[in-house]
Write an enzyme that holds these catalytic residues in place. Structure first.
Site, short mmCIF file in Angstrom:
data_model
loop_
_atom_site.label_atom_id
_atom_site.label_comp_id
_atom_site.label_asym_id
_atom_site.label_seq_id
_atom_site.Cartn_x
_atom_site.Cartn_y
_atom_site.Cartn_z
N THR A 60 30.80 38.25 45.81
CA THR A 60 30.37 38.43 47.20
C THR A 60 31.20 39.58 47.80
OG1 THR A 60 31.90 36.73 47.98
CG2 THR A 60 29.65 36.03 47.45
N GLY A 67 33.18 40.48 50.60
CA GLY A 67 34.58 40.39 51.02
C GLY A 67 35.50 39.95 49.90
N CYS A 68 35.01 39.07 49.05
CA CYS A 68 35.80 38.55 47.94
C CYS A 68 36.03 39.65 46.89
CB CYS A 68 35.11 37.35 47.31
SG CYS A 68 34.73 36.03 48.47
N SER A 69 35.01 40.45 46.65
CA SER A 69 35.06 41.48 45.61
C SER A 69 35.67 42.79 46.06
CB SER A 69 33.65 41.76 45.07
OG SER A 69 33.18 40.65 44.36
N LEU A 101 40.18 39.47 46.25
CA LEU A 101 40.66 39.48 44.86
C LEU A 101 41.38 40.80 44.52
CD1 LEU A 101 40.92 38.22 42.03
CD2 LEU A 101 38.64 39.15 41.53
#
Length: 178
Positions: A63, A65-67, A71
């Site tokens: 997703t 924001g996560c990518s 992370l």
């Protein structure tokens, strides 16, 4: 089993719920999570036992924001975290092990961040850090959070107040608290 604090008892009395948000001072729930495949599992208390660790949770692998932010920030600062005594950095999401493994490969997370698949959302529920993301992601997911753990006990907890924001749980804030 979670240790119940006085503030949690008060919160339960006023919210009439048996679920408790994990809090500083609590021991991480002992839930089985997947590593690189559904057959490769570990209990969370075993994983974090005897270590100073960072556990951070994201709504979903791949997703935006996560990518793009969450992370990669922890991967970039892996050496800084190790220099501050962190033995293990782990990221958990309500995704299957194959998705988490591929996400880790896409971001070159090996030897920097251990990716954990909470495929049934059991850890998210046990920590009371789940939210209904069925409209966008198809099921319940982890709220965005980070925690500093020592021997499986939560020493510092960073939970995004708006569930998915990218403010308090970023690696920069965690580093300041080590």
């Amino acid at each position: 089993m979670l240790r119940t604090t006085f503030s949690q008892i008060q919160r339960r009395a006023f919210t009439n719920t048996s679920r408790l948000l994990i809090a500083e001072g609590d021991v991480i729930p002992n839930v089985e999570v997947q590593l690189k495949s559904p057959g490769e599992t570990v209990k969370t208390q075993d994983l974090f036992k005897g270590k100073k660790s960072i556990l951070f949770g994201v709504p979903g692998a791949f997703t935006p924001g996560c990518s793009k932010t969450h992370l990669p920030g922890y991967i970039k600062e892996a050496e800084t975290l190790k220099s501050k005594g962190v033995d293990l950095v782990a990221c958990v999401a309500v995704n299957d092990a194959f998705v988490m493994t591929e996400w880790g490969k896409a971001h070159q997370a090996d030897n920097k961040v251990t990716l954990l698949a909470d495929s049934k959302g059991e850890l998210a529920k046990a920590m009371d850090l789940d939210f209904d993301a069925s409209g966008a992601l198809g099921n319940h997911r982890f709220k965005r959070f980070a925690a500093i753990l020592e021997d499986g006990k939560v020493k510092k907890l960073f939970v995004e107040p708006d569930t998915t924001g990218l403010n308090v749980s970023l690696v920069e804030n965690v580093v300041k608290s080590l």
